[in-house]
Design a protein around this motif. Structure first.
Motif, PDB file in Angstrom:
ATOM      1  N   ARG A 124      33.531  60.143  48.152  1.00 30.45           N
ATOM      2  CA  ARG A 124      34.050  60.027  49.288  1.00 30.45           C
ATOM      3  C   ARG A 124      35.215  59.972  49.535  1.00 30.45           C
ATOM      4  O   ARG A 124      36.155  61.062  50.727  1.00 30.45           O
ATOM      5  N   VAL A 133      33.514  69.451  54.383  1.00 31.34           N
ATOM      6  CA  VAL A 133      31.474  68.930  54.711  1.00 31.34           C
ATOM      7  C   VAL A 133      31.217  69.866  56.291  1.00 31.34           C
ATOM      8  O   VAL A 133      31.821  70.349  56.773  1.00 31.34           O
ATOM      9  N   ILE A 143      28.415  71.067  50.993  1.00 34.16           N
ATOM     10  CA  ILE A 143      29.359  69.871  50.856  1.00 34.16           C
ATOM     11  C   ILE A 143      30.147  70.471  49.475  1.00 34.16           C
ATOM     12  O   ILE A 143      29.530  70.852  48.573  1.00 34.16           O
ATOM     13  N   ALA A 188      23.151  69.381  49.318  1.00 32.62           N
ATOM     14  CA  ALA A 188      24.128  68.824  50.523  1.00 32.62           C
ATOM     15  C   ALA A 188      23.977  68.234  51.279  1.00 32.62           C
ATOM     16  O   ALA A 188      24.608  66.708  51.109  1.00 32.62           O
ATOM     17  N   ALA A 192      25.374  64.068  50.910  1.00 37.55           N
ATOM     18  CA  ALA A 192      25.972  63.917  52.302  1.00 37.55           C
ATOM     19  C   ALA A 192      26.182  62.368  53.403  1.00 37.55           C
ATOM     20  O   ALA A 192      26.209  61.672  53.480  1.00 37.55           O
ATOM     21  N   LYS A 206      34.825  64.048  59.837  1.00 32.14           N
ATOM     22  CA  LYS A 206      33.737  64.349  58.071  1.00 32.14           C
ATOM     23  C   LYS A 206      32.659  63.957  57.424  1.00 32.14           C
ATOM     24  O   LYS A 206      31.605  64.187  57.754  1.00 32.14           O
ATOM     25  N   ALA A 210      28.953  65.597  58.321  1.00 37.32           N
ATOM     26  CA  ALA A 210      28.355  65.358  57.548  1.00 37.32           C
ATOM     27  C   ALA A 210      26.478  64.808  58.274  1.00 37.32           C
ATOM     28  O   ALA A 210      25.564  65.061  57.269  1.00 37.32           O
TER      29      ALA A 210
END
Length: 277
Positions: A124, A133, A143, A188, A192, A206, A210
């Motif tokens: 991350r 993202v 992502i 994704a 995420a 972000k 996400a």
């Protein structure tokens, strides 16, 4: 977000999620400068809108450090304001360097730590620094990570395979030698959700992006991911009999491209011909 104080473990114990995240971010977007003697510094410069993350780094660092802001003209904005966190401590810089943060230009040299670390928090941090993202222009969740490090690219692919079941192979962009690793749609969403879990240390914008991926629902009629159909002998016989990828596509409910590729594989011996009936 409340400031995060050191947890009681030593500085940069990568088993601690916050330190693992911080190290991944520093590898991707930090600049460790080595000076003569004990001189040198670590710098991280971000847009002023992300200054909160620098305050979190400062709170996690039991050494004196500073955060400053400046406004300047760039190619993208007449007045761009940035925030810079600067750490001078030799002890801190030595610890970071020993863990795998190179001096100077380093993007192709970085790799996951050799010691124990929290994988999803580390990734991350790397993605917050060098990834994206959100939603594509067609409204699909995604992502992605842009990196020149082969080790980082492989680590993301291996980690994401375990989380999402989606296999990716990396290949450098021929134009600039960069790896662009991309996950879309359900893959994704799953990735995420795993990386940006509730309460994690991250860039707020972000983390918000996400979280928004979870609301996407695959449109009706869009073929589900990972539903590749295996060819069987009956289909092979129909394809060869019709001798037309376009005609076979209508009969077999496949794409002309798929039928054309299968026909080439059959005729070139890449796959065995179907048995006669």
């Amino acid at each position: 977000m409340a400031e995060r104080k050191p947890s009681g473990r030593q500085f940069m114990d990568l088993r601690v999620p916050e330190y693992s995240y911080m190290f991944g971010f520093l590898q991707a977007d930090g600049h460790l400068e080595q000076g003569a003697g004990q001189k040198g510094k670590l710098r991280v410069e971000l847009s002023a809108r992300d200054v909160e993350l620098l305050h979190q780094f400062r709170a996690l660092t039991p050494y004196n450090s500073t955060i400053t802001e400046r406004t300047r003209s760039t190619n993208f904005a007449a007045a761009y304001t940035s925030a810079t966190w600067t750490l001078y401590s030799l002890a801190a810089r030595t610890t970071l360097h020993d863990l795998g943060l190179p001096h100077g230009r380093k993007s192709a040299l970085i790799a996951p730590p050799r010691s124990s670390f929290s994988g999803r928090d580390y990734l991350r941090g790397v993605i917050d620094a060098d990834g994206s993202v959100g939603y594509t222009g067609k409204g699909l969740p995604f992502i992605s990570l842009t990196t020149t490090s082969t080790a980082i690219g492989h680590y993301l692919c291996d980690y994401a395979k375990k989380v999402t079941g989606t296999q990716r192979t990396i290949k450098r962009n021929t134009r600039d030698g960069i790896y662009n690793v991309l996950y879309t749609m359900e893959a994704a969403q799953h990735l995420a959700a795993d990386l940006y879990y509730p309460g994690c240390l991250s860039l707020e914008r972000k983390r918000s992006a996400a979280g928004s991926l979870a609301t996407w629902v695959r449109p009706a009629g869009m073929r589900a991911a990972h539903t590749a159909r295996r060819w069987n002998e009956t289909e092979d016989r129909i394809l060869l009999k019709l001798n037309s990828p376009t005609a076979a596509a209508d009969v077999l409910d496949r794409t002309p491209q798929s039928c054309n590729l299968r026909m080439w594989r059959l005729r070139s011996g890449q796959v065995p011909l179907p048995s006669k009936q």
